[in-house]
Design an enzyme around this catalytic site. Sequence first.
Site, PDB file in Angstrom:
ATOM      1  N   GLU A 116       9.412 -11.529   1.744  1.00 37.99           N
ATOM      2  CA  GLU A 116      10.748 -12.205   2.061  1.00 37.99           C
ATOM      3  C   GLU A 116      11.270 -12.055   1.338  1.00 37.99           C
ATOM      4  OE1 GLU A 116      10.197 -15.795   4.251  1.00 37.99           O
ATOM      5  OE2 GLU A 116       8.738 -14.765   5.794  1.00 37.99           O
ATOM      6  N   LYS A 175      10.255 -17.983  -4.226  1.00 34.56           N
ATOM      7  CA  LYS A 175       9.301 -16.642  -4.857  1.00 34.56           C
ATOM      8  C   LYS A 175      10.183 -15.845  -5.639  1.00 34.56           C
ATOM      9  CE  LYS A 175       5.036 -15.623  -2.303  1.00 34.56           C
ATOM     10  NZ  LYS A 175       3.990 -16.782  -3.420  1.00 34.56           N
ATOM     11  N   LYS A 191       2.740 -16.086  22.731  1.00 36.55           N
ATOM     12  CA  LYS A 191       4.253 -16.994  22.818  1.00 36.55           C
ATOM     13  C   LYS A 191       5.431 -16.229  21.732  1.00 36.55           C
ATOM     14  CE  LYS A 191       2.646 -22.135  23.585  1.00 36.55           C
ATOM     15  NZ  LYS A 191       2.338 -23.764  22.397  1.00 36.55           N
ATOM     16  N   TYR A 201      10.938 -20.764   0.758  1.00 36.48           N
ATOM     17  CA  TYR A 201       9.711 -19.886   0.206  1.00 36.48           C
ATOM     18  C   TYR A 201      10.448 -18.972  -0.686  1.00 36.48           C
ATOM     19  CZ  TYR A 201       6.096 -16.680   1.012  1.00 36.48           C
ATOM     20  OH  TYR A 201       4.724 -15.783   1.136  1.00 36.48           O
ATOM     21  N   LEU A 218      -2.712 -15.868  -7.259  1.00 35.64           N
ATOM     22  CA  LEU A 218      -2.291 -15.710  -5.572  1.00 35.64           C
ATOM     23  C   LEU A 218      -1.919 -16.781  -4.682  1.00 35.64           C
ATOM     24  CD1 LEU A 218      -5.607 -13.677  -5.180  1.00 35.64           C
ATOM     25  CD2 LEU A 218      -3.649 -12.426  -4.502  1.00 35.64           C
ATOM     26  N   ARG A 255       0.024 -17.771  10.544  1.00 31.58           N
ATOM     27  CA  ARG A 255       0.893 -16.896  10.733  1.00 31.58           C
ATOM     28  C   ARG A 255       0.602 -15.641  11.941  1.00 31.58           C
ATOM     29  NH1 ARG A 255       0.146 -14.575   5.092  1.00 31.58           N
ATOM     30  NH2 ARG A 255      -1.891 -16.145   5.004  1.00 31.58           N
ATOM     31  N   TYR A 267       7.841 -23.536   6.069  1.00 29.45           N
ATOM     32  CA  TYR A 267       8.968 -23.717   5.070  1.00 29.45           C
ATOM     33  C   TYR A 267       8.972 -24.833   5.578  1.00 29.45           C
ATOM     34  CZ  TYR A 267       6.645 -19.243   4.759  1.00 29.45           C
ATOM     35  OH  TYR A 267       5.925 -17.963   4.431  1.00 29.45           O
ATOM     36  N   ARG A 327      13.736 -22.468   6.089  1.00 26.67           N
ATOM     37  CA  ARG A 327      13.432 -21.722   6.218  1.00 26.67           C
ATOM     38  C   ARG A 327      12.896 -20.447   4.608  1.00 26.67           C
ATOM     39  NH1 ARG A 327      10.641 -16.502   9.278  1.00 26.67           N
ATOM     40  NH2 ARG A 327      10.012 -15.269   8.164  1.00 26.67           N
TER      41      ARG A 327
HETATM   42  N1  LIG Z   1      -0.843 -12.240   3.697  1.00 23.17           N
HETATM   43  C1  LIG Z   1       0.372 -10.979   3.678  1.00 23.17           C
HETATM   44  O1  LIG Z   1       1.381 -10.830   4.507  1.00 23.17           O
HETATM   45  C2  LIG Z   1       1.520 -12.318   2.394  1.00 23.17           C
HETATM   46  C3  LIG Z   1       2.588 -11.864   2.515  1.00 23.17           C
HETATM   47  C4  LIG Z   1       3.432 -11.774   1.922  1.00 23.17           C
HETATM   48  C5  LIG Z   1       3.705 -12.638   0.407  1.00 23.17           C
HETATM   49  N2  LIG Z   1       1.829 -13.361   0.195  1.00 23.17           N
HETATM   50  C6  LIG Z   1       1.537 -13.622  -0.930  1.00 23.17           C
HETATM   51  O2  LIG Z   1       0.109 -13.708  -1.258  1.00 23.17           O
HETATM   52  C7  LIG Z   1      -0.714 -14.451  -1.738  1.00 23.17           C
HETATM   53  C8  LIG Z   1      -2.292 -14.654  -0.952  1.00 23.17           C
HETATM   54  O3  LIG Z   1      -1.610 -14.909   0.553  1.00 23.17           O
HETATM   55  P1  LIG Z   1      -2.675 -15.117   1.301  1.00 23.17           P
HETATM   56  O4  LIG Z   1      -1.860 -14.322   2.363  1.00 23.17           O
HETATM   57  O5  LIG Z   1      -4.150 -15.090   0.896  1.00 23.17           O
HETATM   58  O6  LIG Z   1      -2.903 -16.525   1.983  1.00 23.17           O
HETATM   59  P2  LIG Z   1      -3.984 -17.915   2.059  1.00 23.17           P
HETATM   60  O7  LIG Z   1      -2.706 -18.798   2.688  1.00 23.17           O
HETATM   61  O8  LIG Z   1      -4.779 -17.840   2.513  1.00 23.17           O
HETATM   62  O9  LIG Z   1      -4.296 -18.133  -0.196  1.00 23.17           O
HETATM   63  C9  LIG Z   1      -3.836 -18.644  -1.091  1.00 23.17           C
HETATM   64  C10 LIG Z   1      -4.810 -19.562  -1.759  1.00 23.17           C
HETATM   65  O10 LIG Z   1      -4.237 -20.259  -2.517  1.00 23.17           O
HETATM   66  C11 LIG Z   1      -4.860 -20.879  -2.492  1.00 23.17           C
HETATM   67  N3  LIG Z   1      -4.355 -22.661  -3.450  1.00 23.17           N
HETATM   68  C12 LIG Z   1      -3.049 -22.846  -2.675  1.00 23.17           C
HETATM   69  N4  LIG Z   1      -2.528 -23.598  -3.555  1.00 23.17           N
HETATM   70  C13 LIG Z   1      -3.148 -24.156  -4.730  1.00 23.17           C
HETATM   71  C14 LIG Z   1      -2.881 -24.716  -5.938  1.00 23.17           C
HETATM   72  N5  LIG Z   1      -2.365 -25.930  -5.964  1.00 23.17           N
HETATM   73  N6  LIG Z   1      -4.081 -24.453  -6.757  1.00 23.17           N
HETATM   74  C15 LIG Z   1      -5.849 -23.834  -6.064  1.00 23.17           C
HETATM   75  N7  LIG Z   1      -5.809 -23.210  -4.561  1.00 23.17           N
HETATM   76  C16 LIG Z   1      -4.614 -23.493  -4.049  1.00 23.17           C
HETATM   77  C17 LIG Z   1      -4.823 -22.079  -1.240  1.00 23.17           C
HETATM   78  O11 LIG Z   1      -5.979 -22.682  -0.972  1.00 23.17           O
HETATM   79  C18 LIG Z   1      -4.862 -20.740  -0.494  1.00 23.17           C
HETATM   80  O12 LIG Z   1      -6.979 -19.867  -0.735  1.00 23.17           O
HETATM   81  C19 LIG Z   1       0.716 -16.367  -1.790  1.00 23.17           C
HETATM   82  O13 LIG Z   1       1.226 -15.803  -2.958  1.00 23.17           O
HETATM   83  C20 LIG Z   1       1.585 -15.809  -0.301  1.00 23.17           C
HETATM   84  O14 LIG Z   1       2.652 -16.179  -0.952  1.00 23.17           O
HETATM   85  C21 LIG Z   1       1.170 -12.494   1.511  1.00 23.17           C
HETATM   86  O1  LIG Z   2       2.917 -17.531  17.998  1.00 20.51           O
HETATM   87  C1  LIG Z   2       4.036 -17.029  17.062  1.00 20.51           C
HETATM   88  C2  LIG Z   2       3.868 -16.592  16.062  1.00 20.51           C
HETATM   89  C3  LIG Z   2       4.099 -16.484  15.122  1.00 20.51           C
HETATM   90  N1  LIG Z   2       5.605 -14.892  15.725  1.00 20.51           N
HETATM   91  C4  LIG Z   2       7.044 -14.035  15.065  1.00 20.51           C
HETATM   92  O2  LIG Z   2       6.257 -13.542  15.173  1.00 20.51           O
HETATM   93  C5  LIG Z   2       7.234 -13.123  13.471  1.00 20.51           C
HETATM   94  C6  LIG Z   2       5.719 -12.721  12.446  1.00 20.51           C
HETATM   95  O3  LIG Z   2       5.748 -14.647  11.775  1.00 20.51           O
HETATM   96  P1  LIG Z   2       4.511 -14.460  10.631  1.00 20.51           P
HETATM   97  O4  LIG Z   2       3.400 -15.913  10.660  1.00 20.51           O
HETATM   98  O5  LIG Z   2       3.365 -13.351  10.555  1.00 20.51           O
HETATM   99  O6  LIG Z   2       5.205 -14.197   9.121  1.00 20.51           O
HETATM  100  P2  LIG Z   2       6.647 -13.723   8.689  1.00 20.51           P
HETATM  101  O7  LIG Z   2       6.272 -12.318   8.886  1.00 20.51           O
HETATM  102  O8  LIG Z   2       7.586 -14.438   9.641  1.00 20.51           O
HETATM  103  O9  LIG Z   2       6.360 -13.461   7.222  1.00 20.51           O
HETATM  104  C7  LIG Z   2       5.143 -14.222   6.601  1.00 20.51           C
HETATM  105  O10 LIG Z   2       5.574 -12.637   5.834  1.00 20.51           O
HETATM  106  C8  LIG Z   2       6.137 -13.092   4.803  1.00 20.51           C
HETATM  107  C9  LIG Z   2       4.623 -13.690   4.174  1.00 20.51           C
HETATM  108  O11 LIG Z   2       5.320 -14.311   2.425  1.00 20.51           O
HETATM  109  C10 LIG Z   2       3.935 -14.829   4.531  1.00 20.51           C
HETATM  110  O12 LIG Z   2       2.933 -14.648   4.699  1.00 20.51           O
HETATM  111  C11 LIG Z   2       4.955 -14.390   5.852  1.00 20.51           C
HETATM  112  O13 LIG Z   2       6.019 -15.881   5.908  1.00 20.51           O
HETATM  113  C12 LIG Z   2       7.998 -13.199  13.111  1.00 20.51           C
HETATM  114  O14 LIG Z   2       8.690 -13.619  13.575  1.00 20.51           O
HETATM  115  C13 LIG Z   2       7.815 -15.093  14.257  1.00 20.51           C
HETATM  116  O15 LIG Z   2       8.529 -15.712  14.580  1.00 20.51           O
HETATM  117  C14 LIG Z   2       6.212 -15.074  17.315  1.00 20.51           C
HETATM  118  O16 LIG Z   2       6.030 -14.798  18.060  1.00 20.51           O
HETATM  119  N2  LIG Z   2       4.796 -15.632  18.458  1.00 20.51           N
END
Ligand SMILES: NC(=O)c1ccc[n+]([C@@H]2O[C@H](COP(=O)([O-])OP(=O)(O)OC[C@H]3O[C@@H](n4cnc5c(N)ncnc54)[C@H](O)[C@@H]3O)[C@@H](O)[C@H]2O)c1
Ligand SMILES: O=c1ccn([C@@H]2O[C@H](COP(=O)(O)OP(=O)(O)O[C@H]3OC[C@@H](O)[C@H](O)[C@H]3O)[C@@H](O)[C@H]2O)c(=O)[nH]1
Length: 388
Positions: free
Chosen positions: A140, A188, A250, A184, A95, A234, A104, A181
């Site tokens: 993404e 991936k 915003k 990332y 993760l 986010r 990004y 942007r």
């Molecule tokens: N939350 C979402 O909706 C979402 C959407 C798309 C993709 N993802 C993917 O899911 C995964 C987890 O996302 P999340 O939302 O839990 O994010 P998050 O940032 O909360 O969790 C990521 C964790 O990885 C750890 N980490 C990062 N780099 C590290 C390193 N070099 N060594 C050890 N630990 C490290 C961070 O400290 C953090 O705790 C990511 O790969 C993200 O790209 C999440």
């Molecule tokens: O304060 C804000 C923050 C964000 N936004 C907008 O809200 C939308 C969602 O923004 P998020 O920050 O949640 O991120 P995005 O949905 O664009 O991308 C996310 O989606 C998939 C994952 O890989 C990552 O967790 C992240 O890249 C974007 O259009 C952004 O421009 C606002 O309008 N106002």
Amino acid sequence: MATVNRVDLDGRQIKPMTICMIGAGGFIGSHLCEKILYETPHKILALDVYNDKIKHLLEPETLTWADRIQFHRLNIKHDSRLEGLIKMSDLTINLAAICTPADYNTRPLDTIYSNFIDALPVVKYCSENNKRLIHFSTCEVYGKTIGSFLPKDSPLRQDPAYYILKEDESPCIFGPIEKQRWSYACAKQLIERLIYAEGAENGLEFTIVRPFNWIGPRMDFIPGIDGPSEGVPRVLACFSNALLRREPLKLVDGGQSQRTFVYIKDAIEAVLLMIENPARASGHIFNVGNPHNEVTVRQLAEMMTEVYSKVSGEAALDVPTVDISSKEFYGEGYDDSDKRIPDMTIIDRQLGWNPKTSLWDLLESTLTYQHRTYAEAIKKVMAKPTSS
Ligand SMILES: NC(=O)c1ccc[n+]([C@@H]2O[C@H](COP(=O)([O-])OP(=O)(O)OC[C@H]3O[C@@H](n4cnc5c(N)ncnc54)[C@H](O)[C@@H]3O)[C@@H](O)[C@H]2O)c1
Ligand SMILES: O=c1ccn([C@@H]2O[C@H](COP(=O)(O)OP(=O)(O)O[C@H]3OC[C@@H](O)[C@H](O)[C@H]3O)[C@@H](O)[C@H]2O)c(=O)[nH]1
């Protein structure tokens, strides 16, 4: 309760396993650790540089599951313990990543290193040691929809063929290199291709997860409370922060982009199915999202304002939102995905998973958590006189 006699989707007994979870201290990791400890007999080797979000699972050591979770504070960029921990496990879940859009375009090198280079050894150790890998990618990787390139008034924009995102059919459409942007999404995508190739050429047993905006408690941080004051998390945390501080939300470039949001607890069910049904999950890429929860970001802001008012008992602001340009909010090089609706055919067919929670319900439980967790702390910070 962790049950020992668990059966998989084909009625076979599930053997307890050891899971090496990298990034276990993050948003998704914390929910996955809870699920595994509360409902299964599996063991977790939890790797991360932070553990604040899983402290409640690690302390005190008298907790019933204490012998099933072991935290290892390490950075996978440079730690020789990584291979040994993967070797000790039956399954690795990666993760770890930089995954907030504000990074990004402003930290593209860190973003690319984190999402591609740092993930490489994990793939290599799994492949060389014949260990299963569940790798977290992202929605993404689809980038922009085909429909976004059609004229605004084209009737084809209404045709799902031009916007529904399918794992085995949709192209990956990114903007030009100067739109950083996409650093990332591109990193991936390349690690997905590498994992896929390891599967094809060297027999790596893998599953790739593409999360579509999973949201819920513990997502990111509230700036100035449990994260940096200038940090930009986010959208859920950005909007929560504004609601807690009674500031307008915003809307970047008018909030016209569309997203589908899925409740973290629904999404975690899907991950557990992948963990416990390797024969059905291996070799697949899975969209995990909720196609029924689509809104524009503006609609999300309006709904969050209404829900927050209900759970906090505070009236909404007269002017609850304000427009801001992406350049001002994120800086140079920002770009956006226009629309993200996951096709659910593959995950439904392989694992019988479908999301359950409506956007209203998931916002209600999440904003109740945000209010309970942060409202007092925000009041204290805001009451402090600022030094000039
Ligand atoms: N939350 C979402 O909706 C979402 C959407 C798309 C993709 N993802 C993917 O899911 C995964 C987890 O996302 P999340 O939302 O839990 O994010 P998050 O940032 O909360 O969790 C990521 C964790 O990885 C750890 N980490 C990062 N780099 C590290 C390193 N070099 N060594 C050890 N630990 C490290 C961070 O400290 C953090 O705790 C990511 O790969 C993200 O790209 C999440
Ligand atoms: O304060 C804000 C923050 C964000 N936004 C907008 O809200 C939308 C969602 O923004 P998020 O920050 O949640 O991120 P995005 O949905 O664009 O991308 C996310 O989606 C998939 C994952 O890989 C990552 O967790 C992240 O890249 C974007 O259009 C952004 O421009 C606002 O309008 N106002």
